[in-house]
Scaffold this active site. Sequence first.
Site, PDB file in Angstrom:
ATOM      1  N   GLU A 115       0.830  -1.213   0.000  1.00  0.00           N
ATOM      2  CA  GLU A 115       0.000   0.000   0.000  1.00  0.00           C
ATOM      3  C   GLU A 115       0.857   1.254   0.000  1.00  0.00           C
ATOM      4  O   GLU A 115       0.539   2.239  -0.658  1.00  0.00           O
ATOM      5  CB  GLU A 115      -0.918   0.024   1.234  1.00  0.00           C
ATOM      6  CG  GLU A 115      -2.112  -0.914   1.145  1.00  0.00           C
ATOM      7  CD  GLU A 115      -2.907  -0.738  -0.149  1.00  0.00           C
ATOM      8  OE1 GLU A 115      -3.135   0.411  -0.559  1.00  0.00           O
ATOM      9  OE2 GLU A 115      -3.283  -1.760  -0.760  1.00  0.00           O
ATOM     10  N   SER A 201      19.187  -7.824  -8.898  1.00  0.00           N
ATOM     11  CA  SER A 201      18.013  -7.974  -9.771  1.00  0.00           C
ATOM     12  C   SER A 201      18.198  -8.995 -10.896  1.00  0.00           C
ATOM     13  O   SER A 201      17.230  -9.596 -11.354  1.00  0.00           O
ATOM     14  CB  SER A 201      17.660  -6.636 -10.419  1.00  0.00           C
ATOM     15  OG  SER A 201      17.395  -5.683  -9.432  1.00  0.00           O
ATOM     16  N   HIS A 330       3.045  -9.691  -9.744  1.00  0.00           N
ATOM     17  CA  HIS A 330       4.491  -9.954  -9.754  1.00  0.00           C
ATOM     18  C   HIS A 330       5.226  -8.924  -8.882  1.00  0.00           C
ATOM     19  O   HIS A 330       6.055  -9.263  -8.057  1.00  0.00           O
ATOM     20  CB  HIS A 330       5.027  -9.914 -11.188  1.00  0.00           C
ATOM     21  CG  HIS A 330       6.518  -9.882 -11.247  1.00  0.00           C
ATOM     22  ND1 HIS A 330       7.286 -10.968 -10.882  1.00  0.00           N
ATOM     23  CD2 HIS A 330       7.380  -8.889 -11.564  1.00  0.00           C
ATOM     24  CE1 HIS A 330       8.572 -10.635 -11.001  1.00  0.00           C
ATOM     25  NE2 HIS A 330       8.653  -9.393 -11.405  1.00  0.00           N
ATOM     26  N   SER A 331       4.884  -7.659  -9.101  1.00  0.00           N
ATOM     27  CA  SER A 331       5.484  -6.576  -8.306  1.00  0.00           C
ATOM     28  C   SER A 331       4.515  -5.408  -8.380  1.00  0.00           C
ATOM     29  O   SER A 331       3.453  -5.508  -9.002  1.00  0.00           O
ATOM     30  CB  SER A 331       6.839  -6.162  -8.904  1.00  0.00           C
ATOM     31  OG  SER A 331       6.631  -5.488 -10.135  1.00  0.00           O
TER      32      SER A 331
HETATM   33  C1  LIG Z   1      18.395 -11.681 -16.550  1.00  0.00           C
HETATM   34  C2  LIG Z   1      17.054 -11.069 -16.289  1.00  0.00           C
HETATM   35  N1  LIG Z   1      16.107 -11.147 -17.242  1.00  0.00           N
HETATM   36  C3  LIG Z   1      14.898 -10.600 -17.021  1.00  0.00           C
HETATM   37  C4  LIG Z   1      14.621  -9.943 -15.846  1.00  0.00           C
HETATM   38  C5  LIG Z   1      13.252  -9.328 -15.613  1.00  0.00           C
HETATM   39  N2  LIG Z   1      12.503 -10.142 -14.660  1.00  0.00           N
HETATM   40  C6  LIG Z   1      12.467  -9.816 -13.354  1.00  0.00           C
HETATM   41  S1  LIG Z   1      11.593 -10.888 -12.472  1.00  0.00           S
HETATM   42  C7  LIG Z   1      11.221 -11.833 -13.798  1.00  0.00           C
HETATM   43  C8  LIG Z   1      10.370 -13.082 -13.675  1.00  0.00           C
HETATM   44  C9  LIG Z   1      10.989 -14.128 -12.820  1.00  0.00           C
HETATM   45  O1  LIG Z   1      10.068 -15.165 -12.586  1.00  0.00           O
HETATM   46  P1  LIG Z   1      10.373 -16.363 -11.612  1.00  0.00           P
HETATM   47  O2  LIG Z   1      11.813 -16.720 -11.675  1.00  0.00           O
HETATM   48  O3  LIG Z   1       9.412 -17.451 -11.895  1.00  0.00           O
HETATM   49  O4  LIG Z   1      10.131 -15.781 -10.156  1.00  0.00           O
HETATM   50  P2  LIG Z   1       8.826 -15.164  -9.482  1.00  0.00           P
HETATM   51  O5  LIG Z   1       8.811 -13.697  -9.840  1.00  0.00           O
HETATM   52  O6  LIG Z   1       7.646 -15.908 -10.019  1.00  0.00           O
HETATM   53  O7  LIG Z   1       8.984 -15.333  -8.020  1.00  0.00           O
HETATM   54  C10 LIG Z   1      11.783 -11.279 -14.948  1.00  0.00           C
HETATM   55  C11 LIG Z   1      11.643 -11.845 -16.291  1.00  0.00           C
HETATM   56  C12 LIG Z   1      15.664  -9.866 -14.898  1.00  0.00           C
HETATM   57  N3  LIG Z   1      15.490  -9.265 -13.719  1.00  0.00           N
HETATM   58  N4  LIG Z   1      16.855 -10.448 -15.137  1.00  0.00           N
END
Ligand SMILES: Cc1ncc(C[n+]2csc(CCOP(=O)(O)OP(=O)(O)O)c2C)c(N)n1
Length: 442
Positions: A115, A201, A330-331
Amino acid sequence: MFTRSFCRFSKYLQKPVNRNVCKNRKLHISTALCATHSSGRYEDKPEFPGSRSHFIHKLEFINPDDTEGIPVYRVMNRKGEIIEQSEDPQLDKDTVIKMYHDMTLLNTMDKILYESQRQGRISFYMTNFGEEGTHIGSAAALSPKDMVFGQYREAGVLMWRGFTLDQFMDQCYGNCNDHGEGKQMPVHYGSKELNFVTISSTLATQMPQASGAAYALKRKGKDRCVICYFGEGAASEGDAHAAFNFAATLECPIIFFCRNNGYAISTPTKDQYRGDGIASRGTGYGMYTMRVDGNDVFATYNATSAARDICVKECRPVLIEAMTYRLGHHSTSDDSSAYRSVDEAAYWDKQDTPIARLRYFMISKGWWDETMEKEWKKESKQMVMETFARSEARKKPNPELLFTDVYKNMPWHIAKQQQQMKQHVTNYAEHYPIDSHEKWKD
Ligand SMILES: Cc1ncc(C[n+]2csc(CCOP(=O)(O)OP(=O)(O)O)c2C)c(N)n1
């Protein structure tokens, strides 16, 4: 080889190549060779250095669709009832209550920080809704000395280890108490004292690093292991492959803990892979592997505890795939209703959360009731709100710190840039939010 040269040869004869003829010919040849083999004139088993196997004499592909999915290990059902008494980890009341407290405190903190981001008070946030069982169940089974490499959705592991509400919020606010000096985005926690390596990240980069750390622990000969968390989406990164293979070949004491929550942002698992989840990859690398119900905190605890034993006693890696569901977006940069139905998330929220399951269990034991639930909700919310107010009121770090820790010792050219920044901000102070920062030394 033989088949290919036979086909090429028929081209020289100026005859059209009939692929079926070639195929039949190949089968015919292989049957002939097999006959020789079975007569015992050649080796009885393959001696190729690259595999351990036996010969077969009929052509067949292994069809992944023919194999049954790896089963999901669970200890309690959705009503918190222990299914197989011998699998009950028999945790004492205090431990179970701490599990519940941490899972629900995390949940409350998530709601408030989510929030607060919506109101623009912090820049970013990621909730852990629905995955609290994977964090707490695994963290409780480890020694506090075991090293943790996380992705970003494992705040419960830190909470279990004693990361305080102040530490969480100071990091999210990037204030002067943040050990990371406000340099990273919110939720990129880390704690040297708690053996939790700082999050970054870039997906999956922590995985080969974690294998390396496990190798170092092995060389030191300590009774410690590494746990490396990642999502099923991150498992598609090349770094995941490197990590698995290094850990297996170098025999590293590491638990690879995959949170398979069904989504990687908007990408559902059916677009992420076509095999049987992540667990099916484990034995391919030569790792002990198991799939667990991540909404079952006891099953997760048992799985991690057994994995830790393997790591420490046998010095081999283990892969655990915890099946769960990402209940939240997701965020804060994401609106999940754009790619999945609200009903789908609502189903999980109503039918199967790790928190509800553990609560059922505690109620059945007589360790929890409605009054305790109400009181704890009130108390935990108050704790979170008080911490929130404290963190928000703290000043941001001294801007000079932007230039520190790029290298261990600051090189001359970075020192020069630091001086230039100070001069510039002093000259144009009215254009900068300087009062919200701690003062630099003159
Ligand atoms: C190398 C890289 N590629 C893309 C991203 C963008 N990104 C951030 S989180 C995410 C999804 C990750 O999903 P998952 O591993 O299943 O974890 P969850 O978020 O479901 O916990 C992506 C594609 C990133 N941070 N780093």
